[in-house]
Scaffold this motif. Structure first.
Motif, PDB file in Angstrom:
ATOM      1  N   GLN A 136       0.852  -1.184   0.000  1.00 55.67           N
ATOM      2  CA  GLN A 136       0.000   0.000   0.000  1.00 55.67           C
ATOM      3  C   GLN A 136       0.885   1.230   0.000  1.00 55.67           C
ATOM      4  O   GLN A 136       1.934   1.265   0.663  1.00 55.67           O
ATOM      5  CB  GLN A 136      -0.904   0.033   1.239  1.00 55.67           C
ATOM      6  N   TYR A 137       0.444   2.259  -0.731  1.00 53.37           N
ATOM      7  CA  TYR A 137       1.239   3.478  -0.866  1.00 53.37           C
ATOM      8  C   TYR A 137       0.363   4.684  -0.542  1.00 53.37           C
ATOM      9  O   TYR A 137      -0.742   4.830  -1.087  1.00 53.37           O
ATOM     10  CB  TYR A 137       1.788   3.613  -2.288  1.00 53.37           C
ATOM     11  N   ALA A 138       0.853   5.529   0.346  1.00 51.66           N
ATOM     12  CA  ALA A 138       0.082   6.705   0.756  1.00 51.66           C
ATOM     13  C   ALA A 138       1.009   7.911   0.873  1.00 51.66           C
ATOM     14  O   ALA A 138       2.228   7.788   1.069  1.00 51.66           O
ATOM     15  CB  ALA A 138      -0.621   6.452   2.081  1.00 51.66           C
ATOM     16  N   VAL A 220      -9.735  11.255   2.217  1.00 47.18           N
ATOM     17  CA  VAL A 220      -8.745  10.478   1.465  1.00 47.18           C
ATOM     18  C   VAL A 220      -9.021  10.632  -0.031  1.00 47.18           C
ATOM     19  O   VAL A 220     -10.140  10.404  -0.493  1.00 47.18           O
ATOM     20  CB  VAL A 220      -8.797   8.987   1.845  1.00 47.18           C
ATOM     21  N   ASN A 222      -8.315   8.914  -3.335  1.00 47.00           N
ATOM     22  CA  ASN A 222      -7.868   7.662  -3.934  1.00 47.00           C
ATOM     23  C   ASN A 222      -7.604   7.887  -5.421  1.00 47.00           C
ATOM     24  O   ASN A 222      -8.499   8.324  -6.147  1.00 47.00           O
ATOM     25  CB  ASN A 222      -8.938   6.580  -3.784  1.00 47.00           C
ATOM     26  N   ARG A 248      -5.013  12.741   3.081  1.00 41.80           N
ATOM     27  CA  ARG A 248      -4.107  11.692   2.630  1.00 41.80           C
ATOM     28  C   ARG A 248      -4.439  11.320   1.185  1.00 41.80           C
ATOM     29  O   ARG A 248      -5.583  11.383   0.763  1.00 41.80           O
ATOM     30  CB  ARG A 248      -4.251  10.450   3.529  1.00 41.80           C
ATOM     31  N   GLU A 250      -4.037   8.112  -1.406  1.00 39.84           N
ATOM     32  CA  GLU A 250      -3.719   6.693  -1.532  1.00 39.84           C
ATOM     33  C   GLU A 250      -3.648   6.327  -3.010  1.00 39.84           C
ATOM     34  O   GLU A 250      -4.525   6.677  -3.792  1.00 39.84           O
ATOM     35  CB  GLU A 250      -4.759   5.841  -0.805  1.00 39.84           C
ATOM     36  N   HIS A 252      -3.457   3.390  -5.910  1.00 39.94           N
ATOM     37  CA  HIS A 252      -3.828   1.991  -6.151  1.00 39.94           C
ATOM     38  C   HIS A 252      -3.004   1.412  -7.293  1.00 39.94           C
ATOM     39  O   HIS A 252      -3.489   0.642  -8.118  1.00 39.94           O
ATOM     40  CB  HIS A 252      -5.331   1.905  -6.401  1.00 39.94           C
ATOM     41  N   VAL A 262       6.431   8.766  -0.465  1.00 37.08           N
ATOM     42  CA  VAL A 262       5.268   8.026   0.012  1.00 37.08           C
ATOM     43  C   VAL A 262       5.673   7.110   1.157  1.00 37.08           C
ATOM     44  O   VAL A 262       6.844   6.759   1.321  1.00 37.08           O
ATOM     45  CB  VAL A 262       4.635   7.177  -1.115  1.00 37.08           C
ATOM     46  N   THR A 264       5.134   3.319   2.639  1.00 34.53           N
ATOM     47  CA  THR A 264       4.826   1.997   2.090  1.00 34.53           C
ATOM     48  C   THR A 264       4.559   1.027   3.229  1.00 34.53           C
ATOM     49  O   THR A 264       5.357   0.924   4.168  1.00 34.53           O
ATOM     50  CB  THR A 264       5.999   1.477   1.241  1.00 34.53           C
ATOM     51  N   ALA A 267      -0.040  -4.583   2.451  1.00 34.54           N
ATOM     52  CA  ALA A 267      -1.492  -4.513   2.304  1.00 34.54           C
ATOM     53  C   ALA A 267      -2.134  -5.802   2.817  1.00 34.54           C
ATOM     54  O   ALA A 267      -1.582  -6.897   2.686  1.00 34.54           O
ATOM     55  CB  ALA A 267      -1.870  -4.306   0.850  1.00 34.54           C
TER      56      ALA A 267
END
Length: 294
Positions: A136-138, A220, A222, A248, A250, A252, A262, A264, A267
């Motif tokens: 997952q990357y945010a 968020v 996305n 934030r 996110e 995909h 980012v 990491t 997930a």
């Protein structure tokens, strides 16, 4: 089982296709007919099924994907729509279909992969598939500089908007050179052209000629995919998309940012666990773009 016949490449047969669709509705509450009628499959989605008395009773489908992994082109088969009529379960039909599909395609492609729901996590390792944790990357949206940019929301029900979307999908660049997909009208059309796909918005930036698939929820942003015929500058896209209401961002897909860093994490997707069968080490950092799932 007696009188059971293995068939494939039959979607243009109305009787068999409708039976396949009915089984999909019964098992997944999913009707493929609108996607077939819209021409989404483009011979890139092939069901392999058992037929009994004119009815599809079990199925394993394959989708052909052209991938970019670590900047290198790869060809893969994604397995999906694994289903059996409840009257014929526990008879080994899915096992036979899986063995057939592996034998049919393994030597032609770099690897096979699938996304499994939580009820069948013990099934696929029996066929040599290994469970792989995606990432997952945010990004902290408050640290992103906002660019003033005008985006219009495209609607695939509007003919002119549909033309823009269809044009951009031709010869698209991968959303990520670490793991991206090209030549992917199927399954990308489901996200871009299906008017009933309502979990995202289609943001079109005329300046730059780029389409961003995204949504906002509870602070968020996305970002699901970016459709462009030119190399993607993700920093620029992020700065154009971010707003004051975002806390934030996110991603995909695996983001390739230069200005921003980012976070990491591993997930843990519910009912979407990745399994890969490959002759070669599959030790890259992994997140298949959400729009590539079949």
């Amino acid at each position: 089982m007696k009188n059971v016949k293995l068939i494939s490449h039959y979607l243009h047969n109305d009787v068999y296709r409708k039976s396949f669709n009915q089984l999909s509705i019964d098992v997944f509450n999913l009707d493929f007919e609108p996607w077939y009628e819209a021409g989404f499959f483009n011979n890139r989605y092939i069901p392999h099924s058992f037929l009994l008395d004119g009815k599809i009773i079990a199925n394993v489908s394959v989708s052909f994907l052209d991938l970019i992994i670590n900047h290198q082109p790869k060809k893969a088969v994604q397995i999906g729509t694994v289903m059996t009529d409840k009257r014929f379960r526990n008879k080994g039909l899915s096992k036979l279909l899986m063995e057939h599909v592996i034998a049919e395609y393994e030597d032609q492609y770099d690897f096979l992969y699938l996304f499994a729901n939580d009820k069948v996590l013990q099934f696929y390792p029996k066929f040599g598939f290994k469970r792989i944790a995606e990432k997952q990357y945010a990004l902290d949206a408050k640290g992103v500089v906002n660019q003033v940019a005008k985006a219009s929301i495209l609607n695939p029900n509007r003919p002119n908007d549909r033309k823009i979307i269809s044009r951009l999908m031709e010869n698209r660049k991968p959303v990520s050179n670490m793991l991206g997909v090209v030549n992917d009208k199927w399954p990308l059309s489901v996200s871009t052209l299906d008017p009933y796909c309502d979990y995202l918005e289609r943001y079109f930036f005329a300046e730059g000629d780029v389409l961003v698939l995204a949504d906002r929820e509870h602070g968020v942003l996305n970002i699901y995919d970016i459709i462009s015929q030119h190399a993607i500058n993700l920093d620029d896209i992020v700065e154009k998309m971010v707003s004051n209401q975002d806390n934030r961002i996110e991603f995909h897909f695996i983001p390739e940012l230069i200005k921003y860093k980012v976070t990491t994490t591993t997930a843990f997707w519910e009912d979407d666990t990745l399994f890969v069968r490959s002759k070669y080490p599959f030790n890259v950092e992994v997140l298949f773009p959400l729009t590539s799932h079949t």
